[in-house]
Design a protein around this motif. Structure first.
Motif, PDB file in Angstrom:
ATOM      1  N   PRO A   1       7.485   3.321  -5.354  1.00 17.68           N
ATOM      2  CA  PRO A   1       6.775   2.351  -4.524  1.00 17.68           C
ATOM      3  C   PRO A   1       5.366   2.877  -4.276  1.00 17.68           C
ATOM      4  O   PRO A   1       5.185   4.088  -4.087  1.00 17.68           O
ATOM      5  CB  PRO A   1       7.594   2.307  -3.238  1.00 17.68           C
ATOM      6  CG  PRO A   1       8.546   3.445  -3.298  1.00 17.68           C
ATOM      7  CD  PRO A   1       8.526   4.056  -4.649  1.00 17.68           C
ATOM      8  N   HIS A   2       4.382   1.964  -4.316  1.00 14.18           N
ATOM      9  CA  HIS A   2       2.994   2.445  -4.192  1.00 14.18           C
ATOM     10  C   HIS A   2       2.635   2.574  -2.720  1.00 14.18           C
ATOM     11  O   HIS A   2       1.889   1.762  -2.179  1.00 14.18           O
ATOM     12  CB  HIS A   2       2.058   1.494  -4.915  1.00 14.18           C
ATOM     13  CG  HIS A   2       2.502   1.253  -6.314  1.00 14.18           C
ATOM     14  ND1 HIS A   2       2.456   2.218  -7.283  1.00 14.18           N
ATOM     15  CD2 HIS A   2       3.050   0.166  -6.890  1.00 14.18           C
ATOM     16  CE1 HIS A   2       2.948   1.745  -8.402  1.00 14.18           C
ATOM     17  NE2 HIS A   2       3.318   0.497  -8.201  1.00 14.18           N
ATOM     18  N   ALA A   3       3.206   3.567  -2.074  1.00 15.03           N
ATOM     19  CA  ALA A   3       2.980   3.724  -0.647  1.00 15.03           C
ATOM     20  C   ALA A   3       1.873   4.732  -0.410  1.00 15.03           C
ATOM     21  O   ALA A   3       1.830   5.778  -1.049  1.00 15.03           O
ATOM     22  CB  ALA A   3       4.260   4.198   0.016  1.00 15.03           C
ATOM     23  N   ARG A   4       0.978   4.385   0.497  1.00 15.23           N
ATOM     24  CA  ARG A   4      -0.034   5.369   0.873  1.00 15.23           C
ATOM     25  C   ARG A   4       0.587   6.337   1.871  1.00 15.23           C
ATOM     26  O   ARG A   4       1.338   5.936   2.766  1.00 15.23           O
ATOM     27  CB  ARG A   4      -1.257   4.675   1.459  1.00 15.23           C
ATOM     28  CG  ARG A   4      -2.223   4.268   0.359  1.00 15.23           C
ATOM     29  CD  ARG A   4      -3.379   3.476   0.908  1.00 15.23           C
ATOM     30  NE  ARG A   4      -2.925   2.273   1.573  1.00 15.23           N
ATOM     31  CZ  ARG A   4      -3.110   2.031   2.867  1.00 15.23           C
ATOM     32  NH1 ARG A   4      -3.750   2.898   3.610  1.00 15.23           N
ATOM     33  NH2 ARG A   4      -2.659   0.915   3.398  1.00 15.23           N
ATOM     34  N   LEU A   5       0.278   7.630   1.692  1.00 18.14           N
ATOM     35  CA  LEU A   5       1.019   8.641   2.437  1.00 18.14           C
ATOM     36  C   LEU A   5       0.675   8.628   3.917  1.00 18.14           C
ATOM     37  O   LEU A   5       1.519   8.914   4.761  1.00 18.14           O
ATOM     38  CB  LEU A   5       0.764  10.011   1.817  1.00 18.14           C
ATOM     39  CG  LEU A   5       1.304  10.075   0.382  1.00 18.14           C
ATOM     40  CD1 LEU A   5       0.875  11.341  -0.310  1.00 18.14           C
ATOM     41  CD2 LEU A   5       2.816   9.950   0.390  1.00 18.14           C
ATOM     42  N   GLY A   6      -0.560   8.284   4.234  1.00 18.61           N
ATOM     43  CA  GLY A   6      -0.931   8.203   5.649  1.00 18.61           C
ATOM     44  C   GLY A   6      -0.058   7.189   6.366  1.00 18.61           C
ATOM     45  O   GLY A   6       0.470   7.442   7.460  1.00 18.61           O
ATOM     46  N   ALA A   7       0.121   6.020   5.712  1.00 18.09           N
ATOM     47  CA  ALA A   7       0.928   4.972   6.316  1.00 18.09           C
ATOM     48  C   ALA A   7       2.376   5.405   6.413  1.00 18.09           C
ATOM     49  O   ALA A   7       3.067   5.126   7.399  1.00 18.09           O
ATOM     50  CB  ALA A   7       0.809   3.695   5.494  1.00 18.09           C
ATOM     51  N   LEU A   8       2.844   6.130   5.396  1.00 19.47           N
ATOM     52  CA  LEU A   8       4.233   6.597   5.398  1.00 19.47           C
ATOM     53  C   LEU A   8       4.472   7.538   6.587  1.00 19.47           C
ATOM     54  O   LEU A   8       5.454   7.386   7.323  1.00 19.47           O
ATOM     55  CB  LEU A   8       4.537   7.315   4.075  1.00 19.47           C
ATOM     56  CG  LEU A   8       5.956   7.842   3.920  1.00 19.47           C
ATOM     57  CD1 LEU A   8       6.965   6.712   3.948  1.00 19.47           C
ATOM     58  CD2 LEU A   8       6.107   8.632   2.629  1.00 19.47           C
ATOM     59  N   SER A   9       3.562   8.500   6.784  1.00 14.88           N
ATOM     60  CA  SER A   9       3.692   9.417   7.917  1.00 14.88           C
ATOM     61  C   SER A   9       3.735   8.626   9.211  1.00 14.88           C
ATOM     62  O   SER A   9       4.563   8.894  10.098  1.00 14.88           O
ATOM     63  CB  SER A   9       2.505  10.385   7.983  1.00 14.88           C
ATOM     64  OG  SER A   9       2.428  11.127   6.820  1.00 14.88           O
TER      65      SER A   9
END
Lengths: 581, 454
Positions: free
Chosen positions: B296-304
């Motif tokens: 999934p193309h998730a941005r890591l900042g948003a994931l955190s």
């Protein structure tokens, strides 16, 4: 903000019975009709014993100018025709693309002037005894100088049409003709107009070179500005030379005002996207759009005519064609394509084979060596030309480009300079060489420089204009000045533009070498050692093997230079300097 | 494996039976679409075995995450692309060429910029051979109907996005299509404009003011699908296929706040989340045996951020609640929850997301220890990154061109998707400090090659 007022639609539709703009437009229309008839009559005149003589009286100049302009427009017409046929073919048919695009790529970089002997001879034998053959040869020379970038631009535009637009054309079942006129041509319009302007500029050079030539021992003079100048130079008639140059300048300016500027302003309606760009304004276009006469013509004649041609006519034949759309998408070569390729390839193979045998029988090794060395000499001149032009114009161009106001004011001057055929001033410059005792071996570089400097200047200015304001501000804040500023801020951004300019300039310089390495004025004549001079001389003498081999060598050198110099520089530029983050 | 099957069966239980009594307009049978598959290019499957029916009077919404082949599917229905296998039936006849009964509204509007509103709308009518006068009259009527009175002579660039899409609708409706296809018609518009246009369209459709017999709408918004459609077809990706078909039996106008509405939305979420579960389960085999996951193309900042929020809520949270609270598109949120699940930082079940032990360690750590946890998670679960590491370890100078990895990925994904997959892998791998990447030359390399350490 986009304009709300739309000049495409007259503001006072149907109100005024006639407008002030109608008078000049009616006059212009009559003048055009008269010009058409006159030129049409004279072009097909038989060759008379005195056809080679030109009257140097000033009063004849407008007529000669008209003949030259007519040649330019005829060549341009054929260029468009060729573009729409072969550009479309290449864009829609993969087999055709595989043949057409590489061919264009090669023909684009070939020095066309070298082929003059071949084409003149061919066309003359097509229409024996009529001026039409010679006329067509000249038009063909101009055509070959104009057409390639127009075809290429059209092909690329059609290929670049977003899928959503081609999809909606398919969903709404546009016929192939509707798709062509309603989607493909409008989408490529802006590219076509810009490339037409560039092509016209280049075309003048070939017009001047092809009107008056000596081919295979025959002196050929078509009535026109180029011949007028050539005759004036032969007789050493300075007032006539000056007049010819002045008229040429006038034509370039007039065409810009009355043809290209309105065209460019009109073409803005075809731009895609909402990006706000420079408004191109043209008083002539406004006049045309506000004229009741034109409006009536458009509504009563032109629109119904086009509508019938585009919508009604094909709609009757269309029903059967829609189903076949899907089939055409198939990739790869069709069977007919393969057969055509094999046949075409076979023919070319035998012709080339025949030619090679013929050449080897009539060429000595020594002669081949001379041609090779001449090629290297001319190549050195081409490189020197590009080098000198870069040294002169890169600093000046970046200076101008850094000041957008100055750039805007100077742009028309450059455009006219680029469009003005440099070979018209060659005789005068040559005369200076004779007086100052400059050898043509070096002088030729100056002549080639005059013809091709514009490409570099123009591209450098355009490139510098793209330097973002925030980077300029950052450079100011960090107090980058002088050479540091140039190196860190300007050079990386301008470099790719410079490569484009240098590539175009080099191509132009190869062509120019054919008219620059041999020169004469009155009784003076000089010849430099080089491939251009070799081709020019072989053409005059009708030395067929010499012509063919020297042209082949020049083509090879041009292609090699493209491969090993310019393309590498492009790649270097792409890898090292892009503005995208 | 049995767990996997059970999850699948649960999804099937939620699906509805097809109504056989109403005539079908468009039908697909075993529709598949792939690219490549020749000797030198591997086959990449975009759609696999899609059976689909749209019947008279139906409004069908096509819902699914990005990359599930929705748009490709619609292009096949419209006859713009030929399927690689299977067939499209139009009134029971095999479809050849462009579908005569379909017209399309595009997400990007796809108006011809050099034509006035009137000319754009009349385009299809003129192409059908209608004479100028009739075409103009009919186009004007369509323009009036869609509320564009007075803009007939405007060029598209003078119009706002909402107005442009109105032209798109007028153009599509003017030709009186049997089936109106819409590819995310409202997602290019702001929320208010979209709401407005949507309700006007529903009015035209429900009041039978247009002769259109069926509508198919692609959307990535669950709410929009439930708001408009009689039937929601849920697509899933890798390869694109139908995951479930759901009937929406609510009367119009539908109330977003009503319990029935919310229940349906929950059901769809459950299906989507279970699909993600099925995928995660499938990837819990030993790393070496797994096929490439679709990252999934998730941005890591948003994931955190998401993981932090879940921790604040006690480590478990309902995904639909999160969507409402974060005001995110379902699509984007699902990318994040899927990323958390792929990395083993959280588990998804029954529409909930719950932090794992690894996930707890992640949220409790500071910046540096988060990186350690992330590195552990990536190395333990992401196939691509492991392969990249292996390749870099064995490469002579511990560096390799990205093209090599792109080639490998292109065996499993379409060209565009392969590129995005690599971008995501590089993004994650860099953050985990597993390898470095030089954008200019496109080279991946190890910053601390093993020999220097040992």
């Amino acid at each position: 903000m986009p304009r709300i007022i739309n000049y495409e639609r007259p503001l006072f539709r149907g109100h005024a019975p006639f407008s002030v703009y109608d008078v000049p437009i009616a006059l212009a229309v009559f003048a055009l009709i008269w010009a058409f008839l006159t030129v049409g009559r004279d072009m097909t005149a038989p060759v008379l014993p005195d056809s080679g003589e030109l009257d140097l009286a000033f009063i004849r100049l407008p007529y000669y100018a008209l003949r030259s302009v007519a040649r330019m427009f005829l060549a341009y017409f054929f260029s468009l025709l060729f573009t729409f046929v072969f550009g479309s073919l290449a864009a829609h048919n993969r087999t055709a693309e595989k043949v057409i695009i590489p061919t264009i790529d090669i023909l684009q970089s070939v020095p066309i002037l070298g082929f003059l002997a071949v084409t003149v001879n061919g066309f003359m034998s097509l229409f024996p005894g009529s001026m039409l053959g010679i006329e067509l040869a000249s038009i063909f020379a101009i055509f070959t100088s104009q057409v390639w970038n127009i075809v290429y631009s059209f092909f690329q535009s059609v290929r670049a049409i977003p899928r959503d637009l081609t999809d909606s054309a398919a969903v709404f079942k546009l016929t192939p003709i509707q798709r062509f006129f309603r989607l493909e041509v409008p989408f490529s319009m802006i590219g076509l107009v810009w490339n037409s302007m560039v092509s016209f500029g280049g075309g003048w050079f070939f017009l001047a070179a092809s009107e008056a030539i000596t081919v295979l021992g025959k002196d050929i003079r078509l009535p026109g500005l180029g011949s007028y100048l050539a005759t004036a130079v032969e007789k050493g008639d300075f007032p006539a030379i000056g007049a010819a140059i002045a008229v040429m300048l006038l034509i370039v300016v007039l065409l810009d005002l009355a043809f290209f500027r309105p065209l460019l302003a009109w073409a803005q309606k075809f731009r895609t996207g909402d990006v706000f760009e420079t408004e191109y304004e043209s008083a002539v276009l406004t006049a045309i759009q506000r004229s009741t006469l034109v409006e009536t013509f458009v509504e009563k004649v032109s629109r119904p005519f086009w509508s019938f041609l585009i919508d009604r006519l094909p709609a009757r034949l269309a029903a059967s064609r829609i189903g076949s759309l899907a089939g055409r998408r198939r990739r790869g070569l069709s069977i007919t394509g393969i057969i055509l390729l094999v046949l075409g390839g076979g023919m070319v193979f035998f012709m080339v084979g025949d030619g090679v045998v013929f050449l080897f029988q009539s060429m000595t090794l020594g002669e081949l060596g001379v041609i090779g060395l001449s090629g290297l000499a001319t190549m050195a001149r081409v490189l020197a030309t590009v080098g000198v032009a870069s040294l002169v114009w890169v600093p000046i161009g970046t200076y101008i480009g850094m000041r957008p106001g100055l750039a805007r004011r100077i742009r028309p001057v450059i455009q006219i300079g680029a469009a003005f055929p440099a070979n018209l001033v060659y005789p005068l410059v040559f005369l200076l060489f004779v007086r100052a005792g400059v050898d043509l071996g070096i002088g030729a570089v100056v002549l080639m420089f005059i013809a091709t400097q514009w490409y570099i200047l123009f591209n450098v200015i355009v490139g510098t204009l793209t330097v973002p304001e925030d980077l300029k501000a950052a450079a100011d804040v960090m107090r980058l000045r002088g050479f540091m500023r140039f190196r860190t801020l300007v050079l990386p951004i301008v470099f790719p533009f410079w490569v484009t300019g240098a590539l175009t300039a080099a191509g132009g310089a190869w062509n120019a070498s054919i008219v620059a390495e041999v020169a004469s004025f009155g009784d003076h004549s000089m010849k430099a050692f080089g491939l251009g001079a070799y081709i020019a001389q072989a053409t005059v003498q009708g030395d067929w093997p010499g012509i063919v081999v020297s042209i082949v060598v020049m083509c090879l050198l041009v292609v090699l230079m493209n491969r090993f110099l310019w393309r590498r520089l492009y790649r270097y530029a792409e890898e090292h300097f892009t503005l995208e983050g | 494996m049995s767990e996997l099957d059970r999850a699948k069966r649960k999804i099937d239980a939620l699906s509805i039976q097809d109504r056989q009594d109403v005539p079908a307009i468009l039908q697909t049978k075993g529709l598949s679409m792939w690219f490549g598959g020749t000797s030198d290019t591997p086959r990449v499957t975009v759609l696999e075995g899609v059976d689909f029916t749209i019947r008279e009077g139906e409004f069908v919404a096509l819902l699914g995450p990005s990359g599930s082949g929705k748009t490709t599917f619609m292009r096949i229905l419209a006859g713009l692309t030929e399927p690689s296998a299977g067939e499209v039936l139009y009134h029971g006849q095999r479809l050849v060429g462009v579908n005569p009964g379909v017209s399309v509204v595009f997400q990007s509007f796809a108006l011809f910029p050099w034509m006035s509103v009137l000319e754009n709308v009349a385009m299809g009518l003129r192409a059908a051979g209608m004479n100028l006068k009739d075409a103009m009259e009919k186009a004007t009527a369509a323009i009036d109907m869609i509320g564009l009175d007075g803009f007939e002579d405007a060029l598209p660039r003078e119009l706002s996005g909402g107005m442009k899409q109105r032209v798109g609708f007028a153009r599509a409706l003017a030709v009186e299509p049997e089936v109106l296809c819409m590819d995310e018609p409202f997602s290019g518009l702001d929320v208010l404009t979209a709401d407005n246009l949507r309700s006007e369209l529903m009015d035209l459709w429900l009041e039978k003011k247009i002769p259109t017999k069926a509508i198919l709408a692609i959307t990535h918004s669950i709410e929009e699908a439930v708001m408009m459609a009689d039937k929601v077809v849920i697509f899933w990706h890798n390869p694109g296929r139908v995951a479930a078909v759901l009937k929406v039996g609510l009367p119009h106008p539908r109330e977003k706040k009503s319990p029935e509405f919310k229940k349906l939305i929950d059901q769809i979420y459950t299906i989507l989340v279970r699909q993600a579960e099925v995928e995660t389960k499938a990837s819990q085999r030993p790393l070496a045996l797994r096929k490439f996951q679709k990252l999934p193309h998730a941005r890591l900042g948003a994931l955190s951020g998401l993981l932090d929020l879940i921790q604040e809520r006690g480590g478990v949270e309902d995904i639909y609640e999160l969507e409402g609270e974060l005001n995110m598109e379902a699509d984007d949120l699902l990318e994040l929850t899927e990323a958390a699940s792929v990395l083993g930082l959280a588990v998804l079940s029954e529409g909930d997301i719950k932090l794992t032990q690894l996930g707890m360690r992640f949220v409790e750590g500071d910046i540096l220890s988060r990186k350690d946890v992330f590195r552990e998670a990536v190395a333990g679960s992401v196939v691509v990154i492991n392969q990249i590491l292996q390749a870099l370890n064995t490469a002579t100078d511990h560096s390799m061109d990205e093209e090599y990895f792109l080639d490998v990925l292109e065996n499993h994904f379409t060209e565009d998707e392969a590129y995005r997959q690599l971008q995501t892998a590089i993004d994650w791998g860099r953050y985990a400090e597993l390898f470095a990447y030089d954008e200019q030359s496109g080279v991946l390399y190890l910053e601390d090659p093993p020999e220097e350490e040992g």
